[in-house]
Design a protein around this motif. Sequence first.
Motif, mmCIF file in Angstrom:
data_model
loop_
_atom_site.group_PDB
_atom_site.id
_atom_site.type_symbol
_atom_site.label_atom_id
_atom_site.label_comp_id
_atom_site.label_asym_id
_atom_site.label_seq_id
_atom_site.Cartn_x
_atom_site.Cartn_y
_atom_site.Cartn_z
ATOM 1 N N TYR A 391 0.830 -1.205 0.000
ATOM 2 C CA TYR A 391 0.000 0.000 0.000
ATOM 3 C C TYR A 391 0.867 1.258 0.000
ATOM 4 N N ALA A 392 1.948 1.230 0.806
ATOM 5 C CA ALA A 392 2.811 2.408 0.903
ATOM 6 C C ALA A 392 3.572 2.665 -0.389
ATOM 7 N N ARG A 393 3.715 1.660 -1.224
ATOM 8 C CA ARG A 393 4.388 1.850 -2.510
ATOM 9 C C ARG A 393 3.423 2.317 -3.591
ATOM 10 N N GLN A 394 2.131 2.150 -3.319
ATOM 11 C CA GLN A 394 1.125 2.422 -4.341
ATOM 12 C C GLN A 394 0.589 3.845 -4.283
ATOM 13 N N ILE A 395 0.425 4.385 -3.062
ATOM 14 C CA ILE A 395 -0.231 5.683 -2.921
ATOM 15 C C ILE A 395 0.696 6.657 -2.192
ATOM 16 N N GLY A 405 -9.380 5.997 -6.985
ATOM 17 C CA GLY A 405 -9.398 6.637 -8.292
ATOM 18 C C GLY A 405 -8.010 7.107 -8.685
ATOM 19 N N PRO A 406 -7.883 7.738 -9.858
ATOM 20 C CA PRO A 406 -6.574 8.240 -10.300
ATOM 21 C C PRO A 406 -6.012 9.240 -9.296
ATOM 22 N N SER A 407 -4.705 9.142 -9.062
ATOM 23 C CA SER A 407 -4.045 10.050 -8.128
ATOM 24 C C SER A 407 -3.355 11.172 -8.890
ATOM 25 N N ALA A 408 -3.270 12.316 -8.265
ATOM 26 C CA ALA A 408 -2.546 13.447 -8.857
ATOM 27 C C ALA A 408 -1.063 13.398 -8.522
ATOM 28 N N TRP A 409 -0.643 12.334 -7.824
ATOM 29 C CA TRP A 409 0.737 12.233 -7.362
ATOM 30 C C TRP A 409 1.395 10.964 -7.897
ATOM 31 N N PRO A 410 2.709 11.000 -8.138
ATOM 32 C CA PRO A 410 3.417 9.795 -8.594
ATOM 33 C C PRO A 410 3.414 8.704 -7.529
ATOM 34 N N ARG A 411 3.551 7.462 -7.991
ATOM 35 C CA ARG A 411 3.701 6.361 -7.056
ATOM 36 C C ARG A 411 4.990 6.545 -6.248
ATOM 37 N N PRO A 412 4.975 6.225 -4.969
ATOM 38 C CA PRO A 412 6.187 6.387 -4.156
ATOM 39 C C PRO A 412 7.352 5.520 -4.615
ATOM 40 N N ASP A 413 7.072 4.393 -5.285
ATOM 41 C CA ASP A 413 8.160 3.520 -5.710
ATOM 42 C C ASP A 413 8.697 3.883 -7.088
ATOM 43 N N CYS A 414 8.305 5.046 -7.607
ATOM 44 C CA CYS A 414 8.759 5.462 -8.931
ATOM 45 C C CYS A 414 10.253 5.781 -8.919
ATOM 46 N N VAL A 415 10.962 5.269 -9.909
ATOM 47 C CA VAL A 415 12.390 5.581 -10.050
ATOM 48 C C VAL A 415 12.682 6.235 -11.389
ATOM 49 N N ALA A 416 11.704 6.205 -12.299
ATOM 50 C CA ALA A 416 11.909 6.809 -13.621
ATOM 51 C C ALA A 416 11.659 8.312 -13.546
ATOM 52 N N ASN A 421 1.796 9.197 -12.690
ATOM 53 C CA ASN A 421 0.949 9.276 -11.502
ATOM 54 C C ASN A 421 0.391 7.902 -11.147
ATOM 55 N N GLY A 422 0.180 7.700 -9.865
ATOM 56 C CA GLY A 422 -0.315 6.420 -9.392
ATOM 57 C C GLY A 422 -1.830 6.371 -9.330
ATOM 58 N N THR A 423 -2.329 5.350 -8.646
ATOM 59 C CA THR A 423 -3.762 5.155 -8.447
ATOM 60 C C THR A 423 -4.035 5.036 -6.960
ATOM 61 N N ASN A 424 -4.999 5.771 -6.504
ATOM 62 C CA ASN A 424 -5.408 5.705 -5.102
ATOM 63 C C ASN A 424 -6.331 4.497 -4.930
ATOM 64 N N PRO A 425 -5.941 3.500 -4.112
ATOM 65 C CA PRO A 425 -6.796 2.327 -3.926
ATOM 66 C C PRO A 425 -7.900 2.541 -2.894
ATOM 67 N N GLY A 426 -7.967 3.755 -2.334
ATOM 68 C CA GLY A 426 -8.936 4.035 -1.271
ATOM 69 C C GLY A 426 -8.255 4.013 0.086
ATOM 70 N N ARG A 427 -8.716 4.882 0.973
ATOM 71 C CA ARG A 427 -8.141 4.955 2.321
ATOM 72 C C ARG A 427 -9.191 4.587 3.366
ATOM 73 N N THR A 428 -8.744 3.979 4.422
ATOM 74 C CA THR A 428 -9.535 3.568 5.582
ATOM 75 C C THR A 428 -10.498 2.440 5.228
ATOM 76 N N TYR A 429 -11.057 1.847 6.268
ATOM 77 C CA TYR A 429 -11.995 0.734 6.086
ATOM 78 C C TYR A 429 -13.231 1.146 5.284
ATOM 79 N N ARG A 430 -13.497 2.425 5.201
ATOM 80 C CA ARG A 430 -14.696 2.883 4.496
ATOM 81 C C ARG A 430 -14.544 2.790 2.985
ATOM 82 N N PHE A 431 -13.294 2.842 2.480
ATOM 83 C CA PHE A 431 -13.112 2.905 1.031
ATOM 84 C C PHE A 431 -12.077 1.920 0.475
#
Length: 612
Positions: A391-395, A405-416, A421-431
Amino acid sequence: MEKSTVAGATWTRHNFSATIDARDLVDSYLKPFAACVERGRVSGLMCSYNEINGIPSCANSWLLEEVARGAWGFDGYVTSDCDAVADVYDEHHYHNDTPEETVRDVLRAGTDVDCESFVGDHGLDALEAGVIVEDDVDRALARLFGIRMRLGHFDVDFLEQHPYSKLAFDTDVCQPESTGLARNVVAQSVVLLANPRGMLPLTENPAKVAVVGPLANVSTATAEYYAGSPCFGDLGLLADVAAEVFSTASAVTYAPGLPNATGADEGLVREAADVASDADVVLLTLGTDLTMAMEGQDFADELVLPAAQVDLLDAVMAAASPSMNTTRTVVLLLFTATPLDISPVLDKYPTQLAVVHVGHPSVQTRGVLDVLVGAVAPAGRLVQTWYPSSYARQISIFDFNMRSGPSAWPRPDCVATPCANGTNPGRTYRFYDDASAPVVFEFGFGLSYTTFAYAPASGGKTSFTVNLDRALLVLRRRRNHATPTLGGTTTTSPPPPLSATDAVAIEVNVTNTGNVTAADAVLAFLVPPGAGRHGVPLKSLVSFERVSLRPRETTTVVLPITLDHFIDVLPRQRVGEDALVYSPRRGEYTVTIGVQGTSSGFLEDAFTIRAV
């Protein structure tokens, strides 16, 4: 967010603008503040360092005046976080060319107190230059002195009539009832995460106890972190407390294993392994300390234990249980406020390791030992979702949106370069609902030394109807009511807010089906129509109650659900609308009681509510 570097970008809380979707801002971030104002009737709010959608919090009139004072009826003062007003000028460069204009912007936005000196340094110049007027100053002063009058600060007999003004630390605060209360708070909040073979509680007095790990003495740092000195200088060091609790043990030995929470030292690891090999009970302390996460510094890496801690754990386990089949008891105590992916540890030692999340109990480690020896049965529940490390590498930590949904920020594991930009998989148990990367522990997870069963109360209703026109009527009456002000003349109170107006009351029978007296936190989750689709939450915690039961005892728990949970709220979309726009969400709701996989009961979709 405090300070982080992700994909080459570094931001701090002092210069960051949190770009947040309108729905997320209102139904996730602002909702707890609304509850504090509407139900708690708080007298003070603090505006933060950061911008929200391009506007610094302390210069945000929509947030402080229209929402807090207007929509919620806040009747108190707003103070800045310390130096947050200076940040409006120095860091955010927000719509102002001079310090005097910053003074104007924050005062007229609704900030009444500048923690530090920016307004004090430039306020008189702003007044003399006509950038502000006396009314701007008087408005803030009226709010501040109004609160002091409520507190009786100007009463002639203030000192005689207010006993709290005479309390002394050693003789009044450091009393057994106070330290006992603090100890019990820790015991009640400890969360049992894994207890294979019923390893806990420690019912037999061990002959030898080993306290191992770099977090055993963490209270030396946390005890005075935003706090005074502990009572009588007692730091509650875990080895000292263990020696008290296991008073019949022939030896309680301490070995740090590592020089600190992140450092490595093979010699210290060998020493810790030797100590563990000679013990009947090993208390292994791992997690995060103030060098890893604190105010001004985020822990935004892999959300896993540092490699050196994992190596220490493996060495201790090899020494304490060479055949993986001995009678030694190893208890992993996680000292951390950060959710960590410990699934590799659980997978590697599925039957050899009990795991307890203790948070950061500071000097009250005695409360932790109370749980380990069974003086108190664990009843704490996780207040966070514990995500997989992926999760920490994705968002990005800079993405504050809750919904997927689509994120306005690059994935944290990006090296290029440039980074996509990455994809937000949803935060907290609600999403968050990624079947390919399931959570390590759910929000609300927690085990006990006993078991509980749930059932709908005998004779109680399981189906309900809620008329949401009633909610709209309450909103209309509150909007039309003249909000009381510190200097105003309104004498009547507004109708209670939706968050204090019950819609239905769920009744659940809770039975302790085990052999240990214990408390249980009964959680009610509301599943809305269309859950998990088009940004609708999967479920939301809407009510809870904590009860203590003897073995085989049953009690009926009433869980009220308030009207606000059936209303969608958005910031205004068009000129002329109120600051917040309320829209009923009609349809079929269900209520689930409990979290699956815990020691508590679980009733999935056991109650239905039709909102019309």
